[in-house]
Design a protein around this motif. Structure first.
Motif, mmCIF file in Angstrom:
data_model
loop_
_atom_site.group_PDB
_atom_site.id
_atom_site.type_symbol
_atom_site.label_atom_id
_atom_site.label_comp_id
_atom_site.label_asym_id
_atom_site.label_seq_id
_atom_site.Cartn_x
_atom_site.Cartn_y
_atom_site.Cartn_z
ATOM 1 N N GLY A 56 0.812 -1.210 0.000
ATOM 2 C CA GLY A 56 0.000 0.000 0.000
ATOM 3 C C GLY A 56 0.845 1.259 0.000
ATOM 4 O O GLY A 56 2.043 1.234 -0.299
ATOM 5 N N SER A 57 0.233 2.373 0.341
ATOM 6 C CA SER A 57 0.951 3.653 0.354
ATOM 7 C C SER A 57 2.061 3.625 1.394
ATOM 8 O O SER A 57 1.943 2.971 2.432
ATOM 9 N N ARG A 58 3.134 4.355 1.134
ATOM 10 C CA ARG A 58 4.299 4.282 2.026
ATOM 11 C C ARG A 58 5.127 5.551 1.957
ATOM 12 O O ARG A 58 5.001 6.347 1.020
ATOM 13 N N MET A 59 5.996 5.718 2.975
ATOM 14 C CA MET A 59 6.955 6.829 2.983
ATOM 15 C C MET A 59 8.347 6.342 2.619
ATOM 16 O O MET A 59 9.322 7.082 2.707
ATOM 17 N N PHE A 60 8.444 5.061 2.189
ATOM 18 C CA PHE A 60 9.672 4.444 1.701
ATOM 19 C C PHE A 60 10.765 4.361 2.776
ATOM 20 O O PHE A 60 11.883 4.842 2.606
ATOM 21 N N LEU A 61 10.385 3.739 3.873
ATOM 22 C CA LEU A 61 11.337 3.491 4.957
ATOM 23 C C LEU A 61 12.234 2.302 4.606
ATOM 24 O O LEU A 61 11.807 1.372 3.920
ATOM 25 N N LYS A 62 13.444 2.325 5.109
ATOM 26 C CA LYS A 62 14.381 1.227 4.911
ATOM 27 C C LYS A 62 14.438 0.385 6.182
ATOM 28 O O LYS A 62 14.584 0.931 7.278
ATOM 29 N N PRO A 63 14.299 -0.932 6.072
ATOM 30 C CA PRO A 63 14.332 -1.780 7.272
ATOM 31 C C PRO A 63 15.660 -1.645 8.009
ATOM 32 O O PRO A 63 16.727 -1.594 7.397
ATOM 33 N N GLY A 64 15.579 -1.545 9.330
ATOM 34 C CA GLY A 64 16.777 -1.428 10.147
ATOM 35 C C GLY A 64 17.226 0.004 10.366
ATOM 36 O O GLY A 64 18.053 0.271 11.252
ATOM 37 N N SER A 65 16.719 0.955 9.573
ATOM 38 C CA SER A 65 17.110 2.354 9.744
ATOM 39 C C SER A 65 16.393 2.952 10.951
ATOM 40 O O SER A 65 15.392 2.417 11.435
ATOM 41 N N PHE A 66 16.913 4.077 11.428
ATOM 42 C CA PHE A 66 16.308 4.758 12.573
ATOM 43 C C PHE A 66 15.657 6.069 12.093
ATOM 44 O O PHE A 66 16.281 6.869 11.387
ATOM 45 N N ASP A 80 9.098 12.378 12.180
ATOM 46 C CA ASP A 80 9.055 12.055 10.756
ATOM 47 C C ASP A 80 8.061 10.935 10.472
ATOM 48 O O ASP A 80 7.396 10.942 9.425
ATOM 49 N N LEU A 81 7.964 9.981 11.369
ATOM 50 C CA LEU A 81 7.001 8.892 11.181
ATOM 51 C C LEU A 81 5.569 9.424 11.182
ATOM 52 O O LEU A 81 4.727 8.976 10.396
ATOM 53 N N ILE A 82 5.299 10.380 12.067
ATOM 54 C CA ILE A 82 3.968 10.996 12.112
ATOM 55 C C ILE A 82 3.658 11.677 10.782
ATOM 56 O O ILE A 82 2.586 11.491 10.200
ATOM 57 N N SER A 83 4.601 12.468 10.288
ATOM 58 C CA SER A 83 4.386 13.181 9.030
ATOM 59 C C SER A 83 4.222 12.209 7.875
ATOM 60 O O SER A 83 3.353 12.390 7.003
ATOM 61 N N GLY A 84 5.040 11.170 7.848
ATOM 62 C CA GLY A 84 4.924 10.183 6.780
ATOM 63 C C GLY A 84 3.612 9.435 6.819
ATOM 64 O O GLY A 84 3.056 9.076 5.777
ATOM 65 N N MET A 85 3.087 9.226 8.018
ATOM 66 C CA MET A 85 1.813 8.520 8.163
ATOM 67 C C MET A 85 0.644 9.407 7.764
ATOM 68 O O MET A 85 -0.298 8.945 7.107
ATOM 69 N N LEU A 86 0.676 10.688 8.141
ATOM 70 C CA LEU A 86 -0.463 11.570 7.899
ATOM 71 C C LEU A 86 -0.451 12.192 6.510
ATOM 72 O O LEU A 86 -1.492 12.314 5.877
ATOM 73 N N ASN A 114 13.892 10.985 2.772
ATOM 74 C CA ASN A 114 14.834 10.219 1.949
ATOM 75 C C ASN A 114 14.838 10.733 0.501
ATOM 76 O O ASN A 114 14.858 9.951 -0.455
ATOM 77 N N HIS A 115 14.751 12.065 0.367
ATOM 78 C CA HIS A 115 14.786 12.762 -0.932
ATOM 79 C C HIS A 115 13.568 12.462 -1.797
ATOM 80 O O HIS A 115 13.605 12.681 -3.018
#
Length: 459
Positions: free
Chosen positions: A166-176, A181-187, A271-272
């Protein structure tokens, strides 16, 4: 105009039951009833499980029939129109008409008072899709306000979040990634990967977080809502209603206003990768303040949104469910807000803790007690209504005896317009009155006896 009436306690109780105030009460008609007070969908579907793929993530490829995702409501859950009376219904004598909104369901609420201006099929269960993330955000706000987490906290992205479709903010597994930022990416980007990351961070697992979501739904009075996923991907028994989502939106605005700015972001870059907010109302309506979109193939496009106009005390929450596109749901929401701001106004008639009457107290260390409202009486009225036509009646207990506790109910305030009750509020003691000494109490009993005796003869 204010009228003061003194009633005995028995008369006051009787008045409450004979008042012409319209209350929403259960009936035998399942198409037009409120849910039973002890019924909550959030507690009825405990066995519902989200479909998972081989990686343990929500499987977006699984086809969930609509009747499985949105099970039919039992009689206890009320009918499609089972919501408290709307202002459109209450003010028919003032020539108020219903708005025309092209959607499967909608509701318009005043954020401060919770008064419902207009609604249609607002108790009909529907798939909430990504409007589910509003509940996730509400819990995040709770944890932020309690100091359990902080906006700058760094969270490691679990692989299950990366594997979620589904929709995503393109997070990389294992990254911090920071909570901010997670809030903004979710909303903004409706990132399912961000939602899963936040849920795992707070509760340890998605299933545990879902339990938290359902518990909060009960606490907020969302009778017809059950969550099975944290982000809104289709799953068995995952549904809500326009009314319930309106309640949630109202709490988000009022309970944690310090975080509400997150909902108004038009763009977010991570992430650009810069993505626009799916909430197109933010781009097309100058008074929009935010909230969240959602869409599924079965339910269509939906939006929980908010708006306010400068120098206007009224803030509105709108919920439009089941339209044809993101542009359409934004247009219908804009039309709903224009209707609300044009045809209604908000006014505080009486402030909290302001003295409305001073009454005699028998047998107390003080002779009188101040009476008023514990909370401000704020009302939403049709713009066409002249407030001089509102009549306020104070019905106060006649024989008030010490001791009196601050906040103790001593009567009822009723506001009428053209002989129709439009609002009722309890009157309370604004100060405590301690019991007097033995002589004071004895003399008060004798005086009260002769006072009532003379009153019975009309003297």
């Amino acid at each position: 105009m204010t009228i003061i009436k003194q009633l005995s306690l028995a008369a006051t109780i009787a008045a409450l039951f004979t008042s012409s105030t319209v209350f929403a009460t259960p009936s035998n008609d399942a198409t037009n009833t409120m849910p039973n007070s002890d019924y909550f969908a959030a507690t009825q579907y405990k066995e519902a499980q989200a479909p998972l793929n081989s990686f343990g993530a929500i499987d977006v490829k699984t086809s969930i029939p609509e009747n499985i995702q949105v099970p039919s409501a039992p009689v206890e859950a009320g009918g499609n129109n089972g919501i408290p009376e709307t202002l459109v219904q209450k003010w028919t004598q003032a020539g108020v008409f219903s708005p025309q909104v092209e959607a499967r369901a909608f509701i318009l609420m005043d954020a401060k008072t919770g008064q419902i201006i207009a609604a249609n099929d607002a108790n009909m269960r529907m798939a909430p899709a990504s409007t589910t993330k509003l509940m996730l955000m509400y819990i995040v706000e709770q944890k932020l306000a309690a100091g359990v987490i902080s906006l700058d906290s760094k969270v490691q992205v679990p692989e299950v979040a990366w594997r979620t479709g589904g929709s995503r903010m393109f997070l990389k597994p294992g990254s911090f990634v920071s909570v901010k930022d997670l809030i903004s990416g979710m909303l903004v980007e409706s990132g399912n990967d961000a939602a899963v990351t936040l849920a795992n961070y707070i509760a340890g697992s998605q299933s545990s977080f879902v339990s938290m979501m359902n518990a909060i739904a009960v606490k907020l009075g969302m009778h017809n809502t059950h969550f099975t996923t944290v982000m809104g991907l289709p799953a068995p028994a995952h549904f809500s209603t326009a009314y319930d989502l309106g309640l949630l939106g109202q709490h988000i605005m009022n309970d944690y206003p310090q975080y509400f700015h997150f909902f108004s972001q038009k763009y977010f870059e991570y992430n650009h990768i810069r993505q626009p907010n799916f909430n197109r109302l933010l781009f097309t309506y100058q008074y929009a303040t935010g909230m969240k979109t959602g869409s599924t193939e079965a339910a269509g496009y939906s939006l929980v949104s908010s708006a306010e106009i400068p120098n206007n005390p009224m803030k509105l929450v709108g919920v439009v469910l089941g339209t044809k596109s993101l542009n359409d749901v934004a247009a219908q929401s804009k039309a709903l807000f224009n209707y609300g701001f044009h045809f209604f106004k908000q006014d505080t008639l009486y402030s909290a803790n302001s003295k409305l009457s001073e009454q005699k107290v028998w047998g107390g260390q003080q002779n009188t007690v101040s009476i008023g409202l514990e909370k401000s009486l704020t009302m939403v009225l049709p713009s066409s209504v002249d407030e001089k036509g509102l009549v306020t009646t104070l019905q106060i207990e006649r024989d008030i005896k010490a001791p009196v506790d601050k906040g103790e109910k001593l009567g009822e305030m009723t506001v009428t317009y053209k002989d129709k009750v439009i609002q009722s509020k309890p009157l309370v003691a604004l100060n405590s009155v301690q019991q007097g000494g033995w002589f004071t109490r004895t003399w008060a009993s004798i005086s009260l006896y002769f006072h009532n005796l003379l009153a019975s003869y009309g003297l």
